[in-house]
Design a protein around this motif. Structure first.
Motif, PDB file in Angstrom:
ATOM      1  N   TYR A 173     -96.077   7.242  27.486  1.00  0.00           N
ATOM      2  CA  TYR A 173     -95.522   8.524  27.945  1.00  0.00           C
ATOM      3  C   TYR A 173     -94.648   8.360  29.171  1.00  0.00           C
ATOM      4  CZ  TYR A 173     -98.708  10.983  25.335  1.00  0.00           C
ATOM      5  OH  TYR A 173     -99.712  11.517  24.201  1.00  0.00           O
ATOM      6  N   LEU A 174     -94.550   7.183  29.847  1.00  0.00           N
ATOM      7  CA  LEU A 174     -93.523   6.934  30.894  1.00  0.00           C
ATOM      8  C   LEU A 174     -92.074   6.727  30.085  1.00  0.00           C
ATOM      9  CD1 LEU A 174     -95.558   4.356  33.070  1.00  0.00           C
ATOM     10  CD2 LEU A 174     -94.614   6.719  33.783  1.00  0.00           C
ATOM     11  N   ASP A 175     -92.251   6.277  28.811  1.00  0.00           N
ATOM     12  CA  ASP A 175     -90.909   6.122  27.983  1.00  0.00           C
ATOM     13  C   ASP A 175     -90.594   7.130  27.182  1.00  0.00           C
ATOM     14  OD1 ASP A 175     -90.787   3.320  29.043  1.00  0.00           O
ATOM     15  OD2 ASP A 175     -92.266   2.603  27.957  1.00  0.00           O
ATOM     16  N   ARG A 176     -91.254   8.316  27.216  1.00  0.00           N
ATOM     17  CA  ARG A 176     -90.880   9.432  26.408  1.00  0.00           C
ATOM     18  C   ARG A 176     -89.394  10.027  26.943  1.00  0.00           C
ATOM     19  NH1 ARG A 176     -93.516  13.537  23.442  1.00  0.00           N
ATOM     20  NH2 ARG A 176     -95.293  12.045  23.187  1.00  0.00           N
ATOM     21  N   ALA A 177     -88.519  10.128  25.801  1.00  0.00           N
ATOM     22  CA  ALA A 177     -87.125  10.659  26.050  1.00  0.00           C
ATOM     23  C   ALA A 177     -86.245   9.517  26.677  1.00  0.00           C
ATOM     24  CB  ALA A 177     -87.156  11.907  27.180  1.00  0.00           C
ATOM     25  N   ASP A 178     -86.872   8.281  26.414  1.00  0.00           N
ATOM     26  CA  ASP A 178     -86.099   7.073  27.057  1.00  0.00           C
ATOM     27  C   ASP A 178     -85.913   7.164  28.626  1.00  0.00           C
ATOM     28  OD1 ASP A 178     -85.061   4.581  26.348  1.00  0.00           O
ATOM     29  OD2 ASP A 178     -83.362   5.196  26.059  1.00  0.00           O
ATOM     30  N   LEU A 179     -86.789   7.699  29.087  1.00  0.00           N
ATOM     31  CA  LEU A 179     -86.807   8.053  30.605  1.00  0.00           C
ATOM     32  C   LEU A 179     -86.739   6.868  31.438  1.00  0.00           C
ATOM     33  CD1 LEU A 179     -86.365  10.414  32.596  1.00  0.00           C
ATOM     34  CD2 LEU A 179     -88.854  10.540  32.945  1.00  0.00           C
ATOM     35  N   ARG A 180     -87.429   5.849  31.462  1.00  0.00           N
ATOM     36  CA  ARG A 180     -87.464   4.807  32.275  1.00  0.00           C
ATOM     37  C   ARG A 180     -86.158   4.057  32.486  1.00  0.00           C
ATOM     38  NH1 ARG A 180     -93.042   1.454  33.051  1.00  0.00           N
ATOM     39  NH2 ARG A 180     -92.887   1.268  30.708  1.00  0.00           N
ATOM     40  N   VAL A 181     -85.570   3.864  30.987  1.00  0.00           N
ATOM     41  CA  VAL A 181     -84.227   3.129  30.825  1.00  0.00           C
ATOM     42  C   VAL A 181     -83.321   3.862  31.366  1.00  0.00           C
ATOM     43  CG1 VAL A 181     -82.565   2.614  29.256  1.00  0.00           C
ATOM     44  CG2 VAL A 181     -85.019   2.035  28.560  1.00  0.00           C
ATOM     45  N   ARG A 182     -83.336   5.336  31.238  1.00  0.00           N
ATOM     46  CA  ARG A 182     -82.097   6.194  31.714  1.00  0.00           C
ATOM     47  C   ARG A 182     -82.318   6.450  33.274  1.00  0.00           C
ATOM     48  NH1 ARG A 182     -83.006  11.792  28.801  1.00  0.00           N
ATOM     49  NH2 ARG A 182     -81.188  12.156  29.550  1.00  0.00           N
ATOM     50  N   ASP A 197     -79.160   1.715  38.818  1.00  0.00           N
ATOM     51  CA  ASP A 197     -78.122   0.918  38.684  1.00  0.00           C
ATOM     52  C   ASP A 197     -76.606   1.262  38.935  1.00  0.00           C
ATOM     53  OD1 ASP A 197     -77.599  -1.805  37.838  1.00  0.00           O
ATOM     54  OD2 ASP A 197     -76.497  -1.153  36.737  1.00  0.00           O
ATOM     55  N   ARG A 198     -76.275   2.414  38.326  1.00  0.00           N
ATOM     56  CA  ARG A 198     -74.796   3.075  38.637  1.00  0.00           C
ATOM     57  C   ARG A 198     -74.734   3.433  40.344  1.00  0.00           C
ATOM     58  NH1 ARG A 198     -75.203   5.868  33.604  1.00  0.00           N
ATOM     59  NH2 ARG A 198     -75.825   7.701  34.772  1.00  0.00           N
ATOM     60  N   PHE A 199     -75.680   4.109  40.680  1.00  0.00           N
ATOM     61  CA  PHE A 199     -75.552   4.408  42.113  1.00  0.00           C
ATOM     62  C   PHE A 199     -75.575   3.275  43.061  1.00  0.00           C
ATOM     63  CE2 PHE A 199     -77.539   5.522  46.106  1.00  0.00           C
ATOM     64  CZ  PHE A 199     -76.767   6.697  46.648  1.00  0.00           C
ATOM     65  N   ARG A 217     -73.210  -0.996  46.909  1.00  0.00           N
ATOM     66  CA  ARG A 217     -73.064  -2.353  47.213  1.00  0.00           C
ATOM     67  C   ARG A 217     -71.561  -2.482  47.480  1.00  0.00           C
ATOM     68  NH1 ARG A 217     -74.632  -7.353  45.903  1.00  0.00           N
ATOM     69  NH2 ARG A 217     -76.554  -6.726  45.057  1.00  0.00           N
ATOM     70  N   GLU A 218     -70.424  -1.720  46.453  1.00  0.00           N
ATOM     71  CA  GLU A 218     -69.284  -1.974  46.704  1.00  0.00           C
ATOM     72  C   GLU A 218     -68.804  -1.428  48.118  1.00  0.00           C
ATOM     73  OE1 GLU A 218     -67.908   0.238  43.530  1.00  0.00           O
ATOM     74  OE2 GLU A 218     -68.044  -1.173  41.877  1.00  0.00           O
ATOM     75  N   ARG A 219     -69.437  -0.463  48.359  1.00  0.00           N
ATOM     76  CA  ARG A 219     -69.081   0.055  49.743  1.00  0.00           C
ATOM     77  C   ARG A 219     -69.551  -1.145  51.030  1.00  0.00           C
ATOM     78  NH1 ARG A 219     -66.122   1.669  53.688  1.00  0.00           N
ATOM     79  NH2 ARG A 219     -66.853   2.914  55.292  1.00  0.00           N
ATOM     80  N   LEU A 220     -70.665  -1.552  50.896  1.00  0.00           N
ATOM     81  CA  LEU A 220     -71.131  -2.482  51.752  1.00  0.00           C
ATOM     82  C   LEU A 220     -70.296  -3.753  51.682  1.00  0.00           C
ATOM     83  CD1 LEU A 220     -75.018  -2.215  51.313  1.00  0.00           C
ATOM     84  CD2 LEU A 220     -73.710  -1.379  53.191  1.00  0.00           C
ATOM     85  N   ALA A 221     -69.799  -4.200  50.817  1.00  0.00           N
ATOM     86  CA  ALA A 221     -68.820  -5.311  50.298  1.00  0.00           C
ATOM     87  C   ALA A 221     -67.526  -5.080  51.233  1.00  0.00           C
ATOM     88  CB  ALA A 221     -68.739  -5.584  48.837  1.00  0.00           C
ATOM     89  N   GLU A 222     -67.027  -3.825  51.148  1.00  0.00           N
ATOM     90  CA  GLU A 222     -65.841  -3.454  51.852  1.00  0.00           C
ATOM     91  C   GLU A 222     -65.985  -3.543  53.413  1.00  0.00           C
ATOM     92  OE1 GLU A 222     -64.984   0.546  50.695  1.00  0.00           O
ATOM     93  OE2 GLU A 222     -64.289   0.012  48.787  1.00  0.00           O
ATOM     94  N   ALA A 242     -81.518  -7.001  48.656  1.00  0.00           N
ATOM     95  CA  ALA A 242     -82.729  -6.872  48.971  1.00  0.00           C
ATOM     96  C   ALA A 242     -83.271  -5.311  48.413  1.00  0.00           C
ATOM     97  CB  ALA A 242     -82.917  -6.776  50.427  1.00  0.00           C
ATOM     98  N   ILE A 243     -82.281  -4.235  48.614  1.00  0.00           N
ATOM     99  CA  ILE A 243     -82.681  -2.964  48.018  1.00  0.00           C
ATOM    100  C   ILE A 243     -82.344  -3.119  46.680  1.00  0.00           C
ATOM    101  CG2 ILE A 243     -81.713  -0.734  47.744  1.00  0.00           C
ATOM    102  CD1 ILE A 243     -80.909  -0.916  50.720  1.00  0.00           C
ATOM    103  N   ASP A 244     -81.629  -3.648  46.122  1.00  0.00           N
ATOM    104  CA  ASP A 244     -81.609  -3.973  44.419  1.00  0.00           C
ATOM    105  C   ASP A 244     -82.869  -4.564  43.873  1.00  0.00           C
ATOM    106  OD1 ASP A 244     -79.041  -2.867  44.332  1.00  0.00           O
ATOM    107  OD2 ASP A 244     -78.008  -4.823  43.689  1.00  0.00           O
ATOM    108  N   ALA A 245     -83.387  -5.486  44.793  1.00  0.00           N
ATOM    109  CA  ALA A 245     -84.568  -6.406  44.044  1.00  0.00           C
ATOM    110  C   ALA A 245     -85.667  -5.378  44.062  1.00  0.00           C
ATOM    111  CB  ALA A 245     -84.696  -7.619  44.949  1.00  0.00           C
ATOM    112  N   LEU A 246     -85.808  -4.696  45.302  1.00  0.00           N
ATOM    113  CA  LEU A 246     -87.024  -3.591  45.126  1.00  0.00           C
ATOM    114  C   LEU A 246     -86.840  -2.422  44.242  1.00  0.00           C
ATOM    115  CD1 LEU A 246     -89.681  -2.834  46.679  1.00  0.00           C
ATOM    116  CD2 LEU A 246     -88.331  -1.851  48.337  1.00  0.00           C
TER     117      LEU A 246
END
Length: 353
Positions: free
Chosen positions: A5-14, A20-22, A27-32, A44-48
């Protein structure tokens, strides 16, 4: 935790894709600004955020929305995915307050930055730096949750309608965190206090408020009352399951050392019930001892079982879950949402992690 049920409507992938997009943009802003200093923050935030998690909160929000008749869109998925950044903030701060060494089998964020400090040979106290960094990263995740919601693509009228719920949810989890540390400080071991902490620290922002958030996104405010009747007891049952796992969970599954909640001295419903039955004597010198060894953990576990507290907690989980499912049966929602929310209730309360 895997559950169909966690994967219904392909929700976890979406949800993962939206996060990931956000986070890539952040990340790009921090690198700037300063890549050498700030890319470790992004890492660290990505990993978590991207490295694990059940995605329960977005699931309850999404199916609360669908149950109210809302149409599936990627913009809605991005909006509910913002709840994962609220969760990340709470986890980072919680680990600091509890002095937890690990999270999901990896060093907690404050430990990660303390290790970075030492490995880099920087000046000052590494542990103090790690704590300061984690507080700031937790704050940053909370700020980013706001940004992600507003960048989701959901129209401004809908966002304005749902915003009070989002704000109240974030206030409640912060209040719950304070109640938790204040309860530790006072040593209050009543089951009533433990239930209050569980309700505000976890139950409301894990299940009840995501459901209500979903209903307001769909424009069905009257459904919020039915969702609260379902979500609040279920959220408390979820937290009680978490408390049981914090004492009896398998470290290979939970990603945290065995008996970690005992070392942290958490005044949970499980502990409160044990003290009510067995008295303080066994717990006074051991509960909250960061050096508690395997023998001490085994002693406290045995006392909890022998006192009947574990059985009492399991009965309470079953009672709360039953009340929640009865409320769901009475709610006027779509058939698919009813099926999925029933499945999610099982996933939240019968899990091993």
């Amino acid at each position: 935790m895997t559950h169909p049920y966690l994967d219904r409507a392909d929700l976890r992938v979406r949800v993962q894709r939206a996060l990931d997009r956000f986070l890539r943009r952040r990340r790009e802003r921090l690198a700037e600004i300063e890549p050498e200093a700030l890319l470790p923050v992004a890492d660290a935030i990505d990993a978590l955020v991207l490295g694990g998690g059940k995605r329960l909160r977005p699931a309850f929000a999404y199916w609360g929305y669908r149950g109210a008749g809302g149409a599936d869109t990627d913009e809605i998925v991005a909006a509910v995915a913002a709840l994962e950044l609220v969760q990340a903030s709470a986890l980072i701060h919680d680990d600091v307050m509890d002095g937890s060494e690990t999270r999901r089998g990896e060093p907690a964020v404050h430990r990660r930055f303390a290790n970075l400090h030492r490995a880099s040979g920087w000046r000052g106290d590494g542990d103090g730096f790690g704590t300061a960094a984690a507080i700031l990263l937790g704050d940053l995740c909370l700020v980013w949750s706001d940004e992600m919601l507003h960048a989701s693509g959901v129209d401004p009228v809908t966002l304005a309608r749902s915003r009070p719920v989002f704000d109240e949810m974030r206030s409640e989890v912060t209040i719950g965190q304070y109640l938790d540390v204040q309860t530790q400080a006072t040593g209050d071991t009543s089951t009533a206090r433990a239930s209050l902490v569980a309700r505000f620290k976890s139950a409301k922002y894990t299940i009840e408020q995501p459901l209500v958030f979903g209903a307001t996104l769909a424009g069905d405010a009257p459904l919020a009352k039915a969702y609260s009747a379902f979500g609040l007891p279920l959220g408390e049952a979820f937290q009680l399951r978490d408390d049981v796992l914090g004492v009896f969970g398998d470290p290979a599954v939970t990603g945290k050392p065995a008996g970690d909640d005992l070392r942290e001295g958490k005044r949970t419903y499980l502990i409160a019930a044990a003290i009510e039955s067995a008295g303080h004597s066994v717990f006074d010198n051991r509960l909250g001892d960061p050096g508690l060894d395997a023998q001490g953990v085994a002693l406290l576990r045995g006392t909890i079982v022998d006192s009947g507290a574990l059985h009492r907690t399991e009965e309470r989980i079953a009672e709360l879950t039953g009340a929640a499912l009865r409320a769901l049966d009475a709610a006027e929602i779509t058939d698919e949402a009813r099926e999925v929310l029933t499945g999610l209730a099982q996933a939240a309360t019968q899990r091993a992690v």
